[in-house]
Design an enzyme around this catalytic site. Structure first.
Site, PDB file in Angstrom:
ATOM      1  N   ARG A   1     -17.818   0.927  26.452  1.00 16.84           N
ATOM      2  CA  ARG A   1     -16.663   1.082  27.340  1.00 16.84           C
ATOM      3  C   ARG A   1     -15.365   1.020  26.553  1.00 16.84           C
ATOM      4  O   ARG A   1     -14.414   1.748  26.842  1.00 16.84           O
ATOM      5  CB  ARG A   1     -16.698   0.018  28.435  1.00 16.84           C
ATOM      6  CG  ARG A   1     -17.894   0.187  29.358  1.00 16.84           C
ATOM      7  CD  ARG A   1     -17.748  -0.567  30.660  1.00 16.84           C
ATOM      8  NE  ARG A   1     -18.836  -0.215  31.549  1.00 16.84           N
ATOM      9  CZ  ARG A   1     -18.881   0.864  32.310  1.00 16.84           C
ATOM     10  NH1 ARG A   1     -17.867   1.716  32.291  1.00 16.84           N
ATOM     11  NH2 ARG A   1     -19.916   1.111  33.091  1.00 16.84           N
TER      12      ARG A   1
ATOM     13  N   HIS B   1     -17.171  -5.968   4.068  1.00 13.09           N
ATOM     14  CA  HIS B   1     -17.979  -5.242   5.043  1.00 13.09           C
ATOM     15  C   HIS B   1     -18.455  -3.925   4.450  1.00 13.09           C
ATOM     16  O   HIS B   1     -17.650  -3.152   3.923  1.00 13.09           O
ATOM     17  CB  HIS B   1     -17.167  -4.943   6.310  1.00 13.09           C
ATOM     18  CG  HIS B   1     -16.892  -6.148   7.150  1.00 13.09           C
ATOM     19  ND1 HIS B   1     -16.701  -6.087   8.516  1.00 13.09           N
ATOM     20  CD2 HIS B   1     -16.781  -7.458   6.837  1.00 13.09           C
ATOM     21  CE1 HIS B   1     -16.476  -7.294   8.990  1.00 13.09           C
ATOM     22  NE2 HIS B   1     -16.516  -8.155   7.986  1.00 13.09           N
TER      23      HIS B   1
ATOM     24  N   GLU C   1     -24.652  -2.636   9.397  1.00 16.61           N
ATOM     25  CA  GLU C   1     -23.437  -3.265   8.886  1.00 16.61           C
ATOM     26  C   GLU C   1     -23.848  -4.494   8.074  1.00 16.61           C
ATOM     27  O   GLU C   1     -24.570  -5.355   8.569  1.00 16.61           O
ATOM     28  CB  GLU C   1     -22.502  -3.692  10.011  1.00 16.61           C
ATOM     29  CG  GLU C   1     -21.219  -4.324   9.461  1.00 16.61           C
ATOM     30  CD  GLU C   1     -20.343  -4.957  10.527  1.00 16.61           C
ATOM     31  OE1 GLU C   1     -19.160  -4.615  10.591  1.00 16.61           O
ATOM     32  OE2 GLU C   1     -20.855  -5.802  11.293  1.00 16.61           O
TER      33      GLU C   1
END
Length: 246
Positions: A88, A153, A172
């Protein structure tokens, strides 16, 4: 319950009913539940592949250099609730192909290291493997977030081998020191405390930034201690330690 609180609760209930329980979403779940479960299992397999790679590297360092650069490995597949919120937020279509293409942190592996140098060493070792493809890199250690967050990351693609062939999955990878992970864990808990008064919230924000700076200094000082130990070790120990630091 006071009128305002009652009103807010009713609005919240209506939002859940109209949004998360919309016909569009329910149709998507009914049609795609089995494929979603299969897709989530693929992400879990990808996590196992990446975890194994790091465990092998840790074992190799233990045997060759008599130390373990990895303190801990944590992993998770994003929950359905978190996935829905991300869909969303990004405003992407409710399709498996769209989710796979646009959301890259469904599978997550967090590697906790002893020293900052270990983070970059392990990242280089992982990325040098011929079946790992780097898709994105964000270095929040050299460039911390404004609030003080530090971590390396990596978004990588890793193959998993299934009954009917090979499939590349996105994972990830976050690499942190113990101090970075401790700070991030506390910051995560504070992020969802909505009932803290504004003045206290500002104090906590400033305090967390100060703690981040202190922990960064501690990481470097501890690493310097290790370097001094290596430089002053006995000749036979020194060759081992210097090889470790190279």
């Amino acid at each position: 319950m006071r009128p305002l609180e009652t009103f807010i609760e009713q609005r919240k209930e209506r939002f859940v009913r109209n949004s998360l329980m919309s016909d569009e979403f329910l149709d998507f779940v009914n049609k795609n539940m089995k494929p979603i479960e299969k897709q989530m299992s693929y992400y879990q397999c990808a996590i196992m592949e990446v975890e194994t790679k790091f465990k092998v590297l840790n074992e190799q360092y233990s045997l060759e250099y008599d130390r373990n650069p990895i303190e801990d490995i944590k992993s998770r597949v994003k929950s359905m609730e978190s996935l829905i919120k991300k869909i969303r937020k990004k405003d992407i279509p409710l399709t498996l192909s769209s989710i796979e293409e646009n959301i890259h942190d469904i599978a997550g592996v967090r590697v906790i290291c002893s020293f900052p140098d270990d983070i970059y060493m392990l990242a280089d070792c992982l990325l040098s493997q011929d079946d790992i493809t780097l898709l994105e890199k964000k270095d929040y250690i050299k460039n911390p977030k404004p609030g003080g967050y530090r971590s390396l990351h990596l978004i990588v693609s890793v193959p998993i081998f299934l009954q009917d062939g090979k499939r590349n999955m996105t994972v990830e990878v976050q690499l942190r020191t113990i101090a970075m992970d401790f700070w991030a864990s506390l910051e995560h808990k504070l992020r969802y405390k909505k009932d803290i008064p504004a003045d206290k919230a500002k104090y906590l924000e400033d305090e967390m930034l100060a703690c981040a700076q202190i922990s960064a200094g501690l990481d470097m000082r501890m690493q310097n201690v290790r370097d001094v130990i290596a430089e002053n070790a006995k000749p036979d120990e020194q060759s081992l330690l210097l090889k470790d630091l190279s």
